[in-house]
Write a protein that holds these residues in place. Structure first.
Motif, PDB file in Angstrom:
ATOM      1  N   ASN A 150      16.009   8.230  -7.933  1.00  0.00           N
ATOM      2  CA  ASN A 150      15.607   7.662  -6.653  1.00  0.00           C
ATOM      3  C   ASN A 150      15.149   6.221  -6.802  1.00  0.00           C
ATOM      4  O   ASN A 150      15.452   5.382  -5.966  1.00  0.00           O
ATOM      5  CB  ASN A 150      14.504   8.506  -6.002  1.00  0.00           C
ATOM      6  N   ALA A 151      14.396   5.931  -7.854  1.00  0.00           N
ATOM      7  CA  ALA A 151      13.915   4.566  -8.067  1.00  0.00           C
ATOM      8  C   ALA A 151      15.092   3.612  -8.234  1.00  0.00           C
ATOM      9  O   ALA A 151      15.098   2.518  -7.679  1.00  0.00           O
ATOM     10  CB  ALA A 151      12.999   4.511  -9.282  1.00  0.00           C
ATOM     11  N   ARG A 152      16.089   4.037  -8.980  1.00  0.00           N
ATOM     12  CA  ARG A 152      17.270   3.188  -9.191  1.00  0.00           C
ATOM     13  C   ARG A 152      17.951   2.871  -7.860  1.00  0.00           C
ATOM     14  O   ARG A 152      18.367   1.746  -7.622  1.00  0.00           O
ATOM     15  CB  ARG A 152      18.248   3.897 -10.131  1.00  0.00           C
ATOM     16  N   GLU A 153      18.016   3.866  -6.986  1.00  0.00           N
ATOM     17  CA  GLU A 153      18.638   3.666  -5.677  1.00  0.00           C
ATOM     18  C   GLU A 153      17.782   2.737  -4.811  1.00  0.00           C
ATOM     19  O   GLU A 153      18.288   1.814  -4.187  1.00  0.00           O
ATOM     20  CB  GLU A 153      18.806   5.023  -4.984  1.00  0.00           C
ATOM     21  N   GLY A 185       0.799  -1.213   0.000  1.00  0.00           N
ATOM     22  CA  GLY A 185       0.000   0.000   0.000  1.00  0.00           C
ATOM     23  C   GLY A 185       0.834   1.266   0.000  1.00  0.00           C
ATOM     24  O   GLY A 185       0.476   2.256   0.627  1.00  0.00           O
ATOM     25  N   ILE A 186       1.964   1.213  -0.689  1.00  0.00           N
ATOM     26  CA  ILE A 186       2.855   2.382  -0.739  1.00  0.00           C
ATOM     27  C   ILE A 186       2.864   2.945  -2.148  1.00  0.00           C
ATOM     28  O   ILE A 186       2.419   2.306  -3.099  1.00  0.00           O
ATOM     29  CB  ILE A 186       4.303   2.011  -0.326  1.00  0.00           C
ATOM     30  N   ARG A 187       3.378   4.143  -2.267  1.00  0.00           N
ATOM     31  CA  ARG A 187       3.539   4.768  -3.580  1.00  0.00           C
ATOM     32  C   ARG A 187       5.026   4.691  -3.934  1.00  0.00           C
ATOM     33  O   ARG A 187       5.872   5.138  -3.163  1.00  0.00           O
ATOM     34  CB  ARG A 187       3.059   6.212  -3.518  1.00  0.00           C
ATOM     35  N   VAL A 188       5.329   4.123  -5.086  1.00  0.00           N
ATOM     36  CA  VAL A 188       6.717   4.015  -5.534  1.00  0.00           C
ATOM     37  C   VAL A 188       7.029   5.217  -6.413  1.00  0.00           C
ATOM     38  O   VAL A 188       6.310   5.491  -7.379  1.00  0.00           O
ATOM     39  CB  VAL A 188       6.955   2.694  -6.305  1.00  0.00           C
ATOM     40  N   GLU A 189       8.069   5.942  -6.052  1.00  0.00           N
ATOM     41  CA  GLU A 189       8.466   7.129  -6.806  1.00  0.00           C
ATOM     42  C   GLU A 189       8.825   6.766  -8.242  1.00  0.00           C
ATOM     43  O   GLU A 189       9.433   5.741  -8.499  1.00  0.00           O
ATOM     44  CB  GLU A 189       9.707   7.774  -6.175  1.00  0.00           C
ATOM     45  N   SER A 190       8.450   7.647  -9.156  1.00  0.00           N
ATOM     46  CA  SER A 190       8.793   7.391 -10.557  1.00  0.00           C
ATOM     47  C   SER A 190      10.074   8.124 -10.955  1.00  0.00           C
ATOM     48  O   SER A 190      10.549   7.967 -12.062  1.00  0.00           O
ATOM     49  CB  SER A 190       7.640   7.809 -11.464  1.00  0.00           C
ATOM     50  N   ASP A 191      10.623   8.928 -10.050  1.00  0.00           N
ATOM     51  CA  ASP A 191      11.880   9.619 -10.309  1.00  0.00           C
ATOM     52  C   ASP A 191      12.973   8.582 -10.550  1.00  0.00           C
ATOM     53  O   ASP A 191      13.247   7.751  -9.696  1.00  0.00           O
ATOM     54  CB  ASP A 191      12.230  10.504  -9.107  1.00  0.00           C
ATOM     55  N   ALA A 192      13.562   8.617 -11.728  1.00  0.00           N
ATOM     56  CA  ALA A 192      14.493   7.565 -12.148  1.00  0.00           C
ATOM     57  C   ALA A 192      15.682   7.405 -11.199  1.00  0.00           C
ATOM     58  O   ALA A 192      16.061   6.289 -10.870  1.00  0.00           O
ATOM     59  CB  ALA A 192      14.991   7.837 -13.561  1.00  0.00           C
ATOM     60  N   THR A 236      18.948  -3.034  -4.252  1.00  0.00           N
ATOM     61  CA  THR A 236      19.093  -4.291  -3.502  1.00  0.00           C
ATOM     62  C   THR A 236      17.809  -4.557  -2.723  1.00  0.00           C
ATOM     63  O   THR A 236      16.975  -3.660  -2.547  1.00  0.00           O
ATOM     64  CB  THR A 236      20.257  -4.207  -2.490  1.00  0.00           C
ATOM     65  N   VAL A 237      17.679  -5.774  -2.224  1.00  0.00           N
ATOM     66  CA  VAL A 237      16.544  -6.113  -1.356  1.00  0.00           C
ATOM     67  C   VAL A 237      16.597  -5.254  -0.095  1.00  0.00           C
ATOM     68  O   VAL A 237      15.566  -4.766   0.388  1.00  0.00           O
ATOM     69  CB  VAL A 237      16.547  -7.617  -1.003  1.00  0.00           C
ATOM     70  N   ALA A 238      17.786  -5.031   0.453  1.00  0.00           N
ATOM     71  CA  ALA A 238      17.928  -4.213   1.661  1.00  0.00           C
ATOM     72  C   ALA A 238      17.423  -2.790   1.404  1.00  0.00           C
ATOM     73  O   ALA A 238      16.725  -2.213   2.243  1.00  0.00           O
ATOM     74  CB  ALA A 238      19.379  -4.198   2.133  1.00  0.00           C
ATOM     75  N   ASN A 239      17.773  -2.214   0.247  1.00  0.00           N
ATOM     76  CA  ASN A 239      17.301  -0.870  -0.092  1.00  0.00           C
ATOM     77  C   ASN A 239      15.785  -0.852  -0.224  1.00  0.00           C
ATOM     78  O   ASN A 239      15.126   0.077   0.237  1.00  0.00           O
ATOM     79  CB  ASN A 239      17.932  -0.381  -1.397  1.00  0.00           C
ATOM     80  N   LEU A 240      15.224  -1.869  -0.873  1.00  0.00           N
ATOM     81  CA  LEU A 240      13.772  -1.943  -1.022  1.00  0.00           C
ATOM     82  C   LEU A 240      13.086  -2.052   0.335  1.00  0.00           C
ATOM     83  O   LEU A 240      12.078  -1.393   0.576  1.00  0.00           O
ATOM     84  CB  LEU A 240      13.375  -3.137  -1.893  1.00  0.00           C
TER      85      LEU A 240
END
Length: 96
Positions: free
Chosen positions: A70-73, A61-68, A77-81
């Protein structure tokens, strides 16, 4: 050389990656939290990232940023996610 232990959220996200992308030959424990998800790591591509973003939004239930950048960061990794999901859930965004 022992791999770091996954947190419950990291394990859940690793399993979500496996389920979403049909990686039947892997188990959550096969994806170390610090392993890169793209390129030389797990080998995901941009289409996988889109599918994964949708799955994360639906599951958590979160919003994932579409900014390339930030999204790449966030998707590195799983830890970053896991850190990103936790931060989004803690943000208390009441806009539903």
């Amino acid at each position: 050389m022992n791999a770091p232990t996954q947190t419950a959220l990291e394990q859940a996200i690793a399993q979500l990656i496996i389920d979403t992308l049909n990686l039947e030959d892997l188990q959550a424990s096969d994806i170390p939290p610090a392993q890169p998800l793209f390129g030389e790591g797990l080998g995901l591509d941009s289409v996988d990232a889109l599918e994964l973003a949708l799955a994360l939004q639906k599951r958590y239930g979160i919003r994932v940023e579409s900014d390339a950048k930030n999204a790449r960061e966030h998707f590195a990794t799983v830890a970053n996610l896991a850190a990103y999901v936790a931060s989004q859930q803690g943000a208390g965004d009441g806009a539903h």
